[in-house]
Design a protein around this motif. Sequence first.
Motif, PDB file in Angstrom:
ATOM      1  N   LEU A 201       7.945   9.714  27.895  1.00 11.75           N
ATOM      2  CA  LEU A 201       7.987  10.818  26.930  1.00 11.75           C
ATOM      3  C   LEU A 201       6.891  11.845  27.243  1.00 11.75           C
ATOM      4  N   CYS A 202       5.686  11.356  27.543  1.00 10.96           N
ATOM      5  CA  CYS A 202       4.598  12.283  27.903  1.00 10.96           C
ATOM      6  C   CYS A 202       4.973  13.084  29.139  1.00 10.96           C
ATOM      7  N   SER A 203       5.565  12.398  30.116  1.00  9.86           N
ATOM      8  CA  SER A 203       5.938  13.070  31.344  1.00  9.86           C
ATOM      9  C   SER A 203       7.010  14.133  31.078  1.00  9.86           C
ATOM     10  N   ALA A 204       8.021  13.775  30.263  1.00  6.08           N
ATOM     11  CA  ALA A 204       9.106  14.723  29.960  1.00  6.08           C
ATOM     12  C   ALA A 204       8.571  15.923  29.173  1.00  6.08           C
ATOM     13  N   VAL A 205       7.631  15.680  28.259  1.00  4.54           N
ATOM     14  CA  VAL A 205       7.033  16.786  27.499  1.00  4.54           C
ATOM     15  C   VAL A 205       6.164  17.641  28.421  1.00  4.54           C
TER      16      VAL A 205
ATOM     17  N   GLY B  82       3.543  23.519  27.675  1.00  4.25           N
ATOM     18  CA  GLY B  82       2.227  23.872  28.186  1.00  4.25           C
ATOM     19  C   GLY B  82       1.161  22.809  28.003  1.00  4.25           C
ATOM     20  N   ASP B  83       1.193  22.085  26.866  1.00  2.00           N
ATOM     21  CA  ASP B  83       0.072  21.178  26.562  1.00  2.00           C
ATOM     22  C   ASP B  83       0.563  20.064  25.616  1.00  2.00           C
ATOM     23  N   ILE B  84      -0.211  18.996  25.539  1.00  2.10           N
ATOM     24  CA  ILE B  84       0.163  17.796  24.780  1.00  2.10           C
ATOM     25  C   ILE B  84      -0.954  17.440  23.805  1.00  2.10           C
ATOM     26  N   ARG B  85      -0.573  16.967  22.609  1.00  2.00           N
ATOM     27  CA  ARG B  85      -1.527  16.391  21.660  1.00  2.00           C
ATOM     28  C   ARG B  85      -0.969  15.080  21.127  1.00  2.00           C
ATOM     29  N   ARG B  86      -1.836  14.086  20.899  1.00  2.00           N
ATOM     30  CA  ARG B  86      -1.458  12.884  20.157  1.00  2.00           C
ATOM     31  C   ARG B  86      -2.544  12.651  19.119  1.00  2.00           C
ATOM     32  N   LEU B  87      -2.179  12.740  17.827  1.00  2.00           N
ATOM     33  CA  LEU B  87      -3.183  12.891  16.780  1.00  2.00           C
ATOM     34  C   LEU B  87      -3.507  11.620  16.007  1.00  2.00           C
TER      35      LEU B  87
ATOM     36  N   ALA C 125      13.717  16.450  26.219  1.00  2.00           N
ATOM     37  CA  ALA C 125      12.534  15.643  26.564  1.00  2.00           C
ATOM     38  C   ALA C 125      12.660  14.237  25.966  1.00  2.00           C
ATOM     39  N   GLY C 126      13.081  14.168  24.707  1.00  4.65           N
ATOM     40  CA  GLY C 126      13.233  12.861  24.060  1.00  4.65           C
ATOM     41  C   GLY C 126      14.292  12.025  24.735  1.00  4.65           C
TER      42      GLY C 126
END
Length: 277
Positions: free
Chosen positions: A185-189, A194-199, A271-272
Amino acid sequence: MTDASHRAAVAERAARAGGIVAREQFRGDLSVESKANKNDLVTETDRDAQRQVVATVLEEFPGDRFLCEEDLSTRARPEADYDPEAVDSIPDSGSVWVIDPIDGTANYVRGMRLWGTVVSAVVDGEPVASVTYLPSYGDLYAAGPESVTRDGTQLSVSGRTDPETFAVAPVGWWDRDDRDEFGRLCSAVGDRFGDIRRLGSFQATLAHVADGALEGLVCTRPMAPWDTLAGVHMIRQAGGTVTDLDGEPWTHDSDSVVASNGEAHEAFVAAGNEALR
Ligand SMILES: O=P(O)(O)OC[C@H]1O[C@](O)(COP(=O)(O)O)[C@@H](O)[C@@H]1O
Ligand SMILES: [Mg+2]
């Protein structure tokens, strides 16, 4: 006052009351237990905060039902006239209150500020009011029938249109055996945005899609209504789009969540689905 505005006022009062209980014990000496696994945590404070939320609701809506993350077997308060009635899913008719007393317990236990007390009032299967209170930040998100606010200011989703400038959250966590799905999932996103967050708090992440801080999120797993319902309602009131991985409108029994500002929603869905292959 309409029934919906009454429920909205009580949802806000209850979320504040529960959040204050949790904030008083934040970074204190916590009693921590694990639930389904070593990283699925609950504290005595989760239960204290939930009792406070439930008691506040019962003052105005005695006899209403509750769908809560934590066990509701104890009375709302020793002198309460009513034992709260627990349900394990959202009924199609009548009213129910959906409560996560601390969404982001793992952050809370680590002394990280991003956690919230979340309350939704649901009537005939649909949310009429939702509140996410982030006590350590002092922010309160509230969605009614027509709009969503943060601390009284009306919100709308991000206006960005270029996916290469989007910040997107892959949300959820997996058992050790299935954890490569999160990697995919991280790779597809990462390939699309542009950028990734996991909160560490699903509801705070949804609130940040509603307020435009994030352009969207993707969760490929089924989640409980207390993790999702309030924030989905907020994003819709802020003009965003929320579907499942088939692109169908999200409902409380969907088995995935794809939320966006409405721009490039199909890229979030793609992406999912790529993560599931
Ligand atoms: O945004 P992240 O880091 O993927 O975290 C999502 C996780 O946060 C949570 O919303 C936290 O919930 P709780 O603290 O109420 O258990 C989980 O349901 C979910 O797995
Ligand atoms: Mg929780």
